[in-house]
Design a protein around this motif. Structure first.
Motif, PDB file in Angstrom:
ATOM      1  N   ILE A  80      21.888  10.056  72.383  1.00 60.35           N
ATOM      2  CA  ILE A  80      21.269  11.226  72.102  1.00 60.35           C
ATOM      3  C   ILE A  80      22.415  12.295  73.027  1.00 60.35           C
ATOM      4  O   ILE A  80      20.352  12.726  73.281  1.00 60.35           O
ATOM      5  N   THR A  81      22.597  11.677  74.201  1.00 59.61           N
ATOM      6  CA  THR A  81      23.271  12.409  75.097  1.00 59.61           C
ATOM      7  C   THR A  81      23.220  13.681  73.963  1.00 59.61           C
ATOM      8  O   THR A  81      23.975  13.746  73.366  1.00 59.61           O
ATOM      9  N   PHE A  82      23.736  15.137  75.107  1.00 62.03           N
ATOM     10  CA  PHE A  82      23.785  16.613  74.328  1.00 62.03           C
ATOM     11  C   PHE A  82      23.183  17.180  73.306  1.00 62.03           C
ATOM     12  O   PHE A  82      24.570  16.843  72.350  1.00 62.03           O
ATOM     13  N   PRO A  83      22.416  17.237  72.964  1.00 64.86           N
ATOM     14  CA  PRO A  83      22.067  17.052  71.810  1.00 64.86           C
ATOM     15  C   PRO A  83      21.848  18.838  70.807  1.00 64.86           C
ATOM     16  O   PRO A  83      21.891  18.428  69.386  1.00 64.86           O
ATOM     17  N   ASN A  84      22.576  19.304  71.874  1.00 65.34           N
ATOM     18  CA  ASN A  84      22.827  20.726  70.574  1.00 65.34           C
ATOM     19  C   ASN A  84      24.589  21.355  71.054  1.00 65.34           C
ATOM     20  O   ASN A  84      24.317  20.732  72.238  1.00 65.34           O
ATOM     21  N   PRO A  85      24.874  22.343  70.607  1.00 63.65           N
ATOM     22  CA  PRO A  85      25.977  23.218  71.357  1.00 63.65           C
ATOM     23  C   PRO A  85      25.492  23.810  72.264  1.00 63.65           C
ATOM     24  O   PRO A  85      27.186  23.361  72.917  1.00 63.65           O
ATOM     25  N   ASP A  86      24.765  24.333  72.595  1.00 64.88           N
ATOM     26  CA  ASP A  86      24.338  24.769  74.083  1.00 64.88           C
ATOM     27  C   ASP A  86      24.879  23.987  75.322  1.00 64.88           C
ATOM     28  O   ASP A  86      25.514  24.243  76.185  1.00 64.88           O
ATOM     29  N   VAL A  87      24.218  22.826  75.068  1.00 69.20           N
ATOM     30  CA  VAL A  87      24.336  21.667  76.035  1.00 69.20           C
ATOM     31  C   VAL A  87      25.611  21.020  76.442  1.00 69.20           C
ATOM     32  O   VAL A  87      26.048  21.238  77.958  1.00 69.20           O
TER      33      VAL A  87
END
Length: 141
Positions: A75-82
């Motif tokens: 569930i970590t790093f949920p999207n490309p921006d993060v």
């Protein structure tokens, strides 16, 4: 969340070797908005490995190398921006703490995801949902 930093001897300053893991841990928590979370903060852990240049290779040649690996729940790093924020910030940390002219092109950041239900803390296997609940409860405590 275990962080492993592998660097060539002399790549980081003495101060850099002391600060690199804490700086990366702080960055991980910050990009996820969890800097003050009492469940997550103590569970971000790490190791620093320093190897002689004769044992680090890039392009078949012995030369400086920095490899930062982190193992996280799915569930970590949920999207490309993060993801981009984290990779860019970690590369900047290595640049800031380096002792010499180590190029950014030889700094690698790798994220590995654990299978749901296999994230273990203190002998307990957490599912992604259970981790989310523990993080949320700590945020409201």
């Amino acid at each position: 969340m275990p962080i492993t930093v592998q660097v060539t001897k002399g790549l980081l300053t003495e101060r850099g070797e002391r600060e690199v893991l804490a700086s990366i841990a702080d960055t991980l928590l910050k990009v996820h908005g969890l800097s003050d979370n009492e469940f997550m903060r103590p569970n971000v852990v790490g190791h620093l490995f320093v190897s002689p240049e004769s044992e680090t290779y890039v392009g078949g040649k012995a030369q400086s190398l920095a490899v930062v690996e982190i193992k996280v729940p799915a569930i970590t790093f949920p999207n490309p921006d993060v993801k981009q924020q984290f990779v860019g910030a970690v590369t900047d940390i290595i640049d800031r703490l380096k002792a010499n002219t180590h190029p950014r092109e030889r700094t690698y950041v790798n994220v590995t995801y654990a299978v749901d239900g296999t994230w273990g803390i203190a002998g307990r296997a957490y599912s992604n949902a259970e981790l989310g609940q523990a993080v949320s409860q700590a945020a409201h405590a």
